[in-house]
Design a protein around this motif. Structure first.
Motif, PDB file in Angstrom:
ATOM      1  N   GLN A 104       0.823  -1.205   0.000  1.00  0.00           N
ATOM      2  CA  GLN A 104       0.000   0.000   0.000  1.00  0.00           C
ATOM      3  C   GLN A 104       0.864   1.265   0.000  1.00  0.00           C
ATOM      4  O   GLN A 104       1.979   1.269   0.531  1.00  0.00           O
ATOM      5  CB  GLN A 104      -0.881   0.030   1.245  1.00  0.00           C
ATOM      6  CG  GLN A 104      -1.760  -1.196   1.419  1.00  0.00           C
ATOM      7  CD  GLN A 104      -2.857  -1.292   0.384  1.00  0.00           C
ATOM      8  OE1 GLN A 104      -2.735  -2.026  -0.591  1.00  0.00           O
ATOM      9  NE2 GLN A 104      -3.905  -0.544   0.549  1.00  0.00           N
ATOM     10  N   THR A 232      -7.249   1.548   1.950  1.00  0.00           N
ATOM     11  CA  THR A 232      -7.295   1.495   0.480  1.00  0.00           C
ATOM     12  C   THR A 232      -7.831   2.778  -0.141  1.00  0.00           C
ATOM     13  O   THR A 232      -8.217   2.800  -1.298  1.00  0.00           O
ATOM     14  CB  THR A 232      -8.190   0.328   0.004  1.00  0.00           C
ATOM     15  OG1 THR A 232      -9.518   0.570   0.525  1.00  0.00           O
ATOM     16  CG2 THR A 232      -7.689  -1.009   0.485  1.00  0.00           C
ATOM     17  N   GLY A 233      -7.932   3.835   0.634  1.00  0.00           N
ATOM     18  CA  GLY A 233      -8.358   5.111   0.066  1.00  0.00           C
ATOM     19  C   GLY A 233      -9.857   5.347   0.091  1.00  0.00           C
ATOM     20  O   GLY A 233     -10.331   6.378  -0.394  1.00  0.00           O
ATOM     21  N   ARG A 251      -4.914  11.463   1.692  1.00  0.00           N
ATOM     22  CA  ARG A 251      -5.051  10.218   2.449  1.00  0.00           C
ATOM     23  C   ARG A 251      -3.668   9.608   2.652  1.00  0.00           C
ATOM     24  O   ARG A 251      -2.947   9.372   1.665  1.00  0.00           O
ATOM     25  CB  ARG A 251      -5.949   9.246   1.679  1.00  0.00           C
ATOM     26  CG  ARG A 251      -7.396   9.728   1.552  1.00  0.00           C
ATOM     27  CD  ARG A 251      -8.132   9.031   0.441  1.00  0.00           C
ATOM     28  NE  ARG A 251      -7.527   9.329  -0.855  1.00  0.00           N
ATOM     29  CZ  ARG A 251      -7.960   8.883  -2.018  1.00  0.00           C
ATOM     30  NH1 ARG A 251      -9.019   8.104  -2.060  1.00  0.00           N
ATOM     31  NH2 ARG A 251      -7.341   9.185  -3.140  1.00  0.00           N
ATOM     32  N   CYS A 253      -2.955   6.637   3.463  1.00  0.00           N
ATOM     33  CA  CYS A 253      -2.845   5.289   2.886  1.00  0.00           C
ATOM     34  C   CYS A 253      -2.724   5.313   1.366  1.00  0.00           C
ATOM     35  O   CYS A 253      -2.221   4.359   0.776  1.00  0.00           O
ATOM     36  CB  CYS A 253      -4.040   4.435   3.288  1.00  0.00           C
ATOM     37  SG  CYS A 253      -5.605   4.960   2.562  1.00  0.00           S
ATOM     38  N   GLU A 254      -3.167   6.394   0.728  1.00  0.00           N
ATOM     39  CA  GLU A 254      -3.245   6.402  -0.727  1.00  0.00           C
ATOM     40  C   GLU A 254      -2.248   7.409  -1.338  1.00  0.00           C
ATOM     41  O   GLU A 254      -1.384   7.034  -2.102  1.00  0.00           O
ATOM     42  CB  GLU A 254      -4.682   6.746  -1.153  1.00  0.00           C
ATOM     43  CG  GLU A 254      -5.007   6.466  -2.581  1.00  0.00           C
ATOM     44  CD  GLU A 254      -5.145   4.977  -2.896  1.00  0.00           C
ATOM     45  OE1 GLU A 254      -5.138   4.154  -1.971  1.00  0.00           O
ATOM     46  OE2 GLU A 254      -5.248   4.653  -4.093  1.00  0.00           O
ATOM     47  N   GLU A 255      -2.376   8.696  -0.972  1.00  0.00           N
ATOM     48  CA  GLU A 255      -1.414   9.693  -1.484  1.00  0.00           C
ATOM     49  C   GLU A 255      -0.100   9.588  -0.719  1.00  0.00           C
ATOM     50  O   GLU A 255       0.947  10.025  -1.176  1.00  0.00           O
ATOM     51  CB  GLU A 255      -1.975  11.102  -1.364  1.00  0.00           C
ATOM     52  CG  GLU A 255      -3.045  11.445  -2.391  1.00  0.00           C
ATOM     53  CD  GLU A 255      -4.443  10.963  -2.048  1.00  0.00           C
ATOM     54  OE1 GLU A 255      -5.146  10.549  -2.972  1.00  0.00           O
ATOM     55  OE2 GLU A 255      -4.829  10.972  -0.861  1.00  0.00           O
TER      56      GLU A 255
END
Ligand code: FAD
Ligand code: FES
Length: 266
Positions: A104, A232-233, A251, A253-255
Motif C-alpha cells: 500500500q 485502500t483510500g 489520504r 494510505c493512498e497519497e
C-alpha cells in the motif's frame, strides 16, 4: 496492477504470506520475515496492511516494509508491540500464514539518484525500519549516505549495525545512554554539507522539525503515520490537510505515507 497479484479486492492485492521467521530484536520490538508473490511488486517506503489472525479484530494493522529480498521472495517487517493486534502478531512463528493486503501507499521516490549524489536519512525509534530498504537500494547504486537515528534510550536502539553496512551512521538518545545525548537535531544542526535528497520517518515531533528545517528543499520526504481503517483510500479515516489549502485532504494510505516536506499540515 501487477500480474503477480493473484487475488484482488477493490483493486488491491490480497495474499496469505508465509512466516519465514520471527525474533525479538530489542525489548518489545520484533522482526518478522514474510514470503510470498507480493514481494515482487514491493517498493521502499510502502506498507502492508496485516489482518490480525483473530476474528475479534476487524481492522487491519499497517506496518512498513523494512527491507525486500527479491531472490528469496521475502520481506522484513519490524514492529513494536503496542496493543492487542501487534501482541498477536508477536506470537506468529515459522510456517504460519498471515493475511496481507498490499503493498500500500506510494513509497519513497528514489529515482535519478546515482554515484556522486549524497543522501541524508533521518529515522526516529520505530520509524527507522522503512529507511533500511532505502539505504540498501541507494548504496547499491553508489550513492553516498549519511544516516542520523534518534531513540529514547539504549534499549530502543535498532538497525544501527544493519544501516552501517550501507552508510555512515550517527545515533542519538534522549537520555544520552547511547551515542550522542539529545535528539537528531544535535547532529543535523551541525551538518555543513548539502544533500541531493532527504528521506525520513519518525515520531510527530521529529517530522515537524524536519518539515520546517527542510521546508524548501526540492527533494526532502517525510513518511507519516495516521490511524487507518480501510487502508485502500475509501474511508478517509487517515486524512491530513494540504498545507496550501486547508480544505483539501490527502489520504495517508493512498497519497502517502510519503509526502514531500512543506506539502501537508503537521
Ligand atoms: P492498538 O492501540 O490496540 O490499536 C488500536 C487501533 O489503533 C488499530 O486499528 C490500530 O491499527 C490503530 N493504531 C494504533 N496505533 C497506531 C499508529 N501509531 N498508527 C496507525 N494506527 C494505529 N508500527 C511499527 O511498529 N512498525 C512499523 O513499521 C509501522 N509502520 C507503520 C506504517 C504506517 C503507514 C502506519 C500508519 C503505522 C505504522 N505503524 C508501525 C504503527 C502500527 O500500525 C501500530 O502500532 C499498530 O497498528 C498498533 O496496533 P495494535 O492493535 O497493537 O494497537
Ligand atoms: Fe481508509 Fe486511508 S484508511 S482512506
Amino acid at each position: 496492477m501487477n500480474s503477480r497479484c493473484k487475488k484482488r479486492f477493490s483493486g488491491v492485492c490480497l495474499e496469505s504470506m508465509k512466516v519465514v521467521s520471527q525474533r525479538e530484536i530489542a525489548p518489545t520490538i520484533f522482526e518478522l520475515i514474510l514470503q510470498g508473490d507480493m514481494v515482487a511488486i514491493m517498493k521502499a517506503g510502502q506498507f502492508l496492511h496485516l489482518r490480525v489472525p483473530n476474528d475479534a479484530y476487524l481492522l487491519r494493522r499497517p506496518i512498513s516494509i523494512a527491507s525486500i529480498n527479491q531472490d528469496e521472495q521475502t520481506c522484513c517487517l519490524i514492529y513494536r508491540t503496542e496493543g492487542a493486534g501487534t501482541a498477536i502478531f508477536s506470537k506468529l512463528s515459522e510456517g504460519d500464514l498471515i493475511d496481507v493486503m498490499g503493498p500500500q501507499g506510494n513509497g519513497f521516490d528514489l529515482s535519478d539518484l546515482e554515484r556522486g549524489n549524497r543522501v541524508l536519512l533521518v529515522g526516529g525509534g520505530i520509524g527507522v525500519p522503512p529507511l533500511l530498504q532505502v539505504a540498501k537500494e541507494l548504496h547499491s547504486r553508489g550513492v553516498e549516505i549519511l544516516t542520523v537515528l534518534g531513540f529514547a534510550d539504549q534499549n530502543a536502539v535498532i538497525l544501527e549495525e544493519d544501516l552501517k553496512q550501507y552508510s555512515q551512521v550517527f545515533v542519538t538518545t534522549d537520555n544520552g545512554s547511547y551515542g550522542l545525548e539529545g535528539n537528531v537535531s544535535v547532529v543535523i544542526e551541525g551538518l555543513k554539507e548539502d544533500f541531493d535528497a532527504i528521506y525520513s520517518c519518525g515520531a510527530p515531533g521529529m517530522m515537524k522539525y524536519l518539515d520546517k528545517k527542510f521546508h524548501h528543499h526540492p527533494r526532502a520526504y517525510l513518511s507519516l503515520e495516521s490511524r487507518m481503517a480501510c487502508g485502500t483510500g475509501a474511508c478517509y479515516a487517515c486524512v491530513l490537510k494540504l498545507a496550501e489549502s486547508e480544505t483539501v485532504s490527502q489520504r495517508v494510505c493512498e497519497e502517502g505515507p510519503v509526502f514531500p516536506t512543506g506539502t501537508v499540515l503537521l
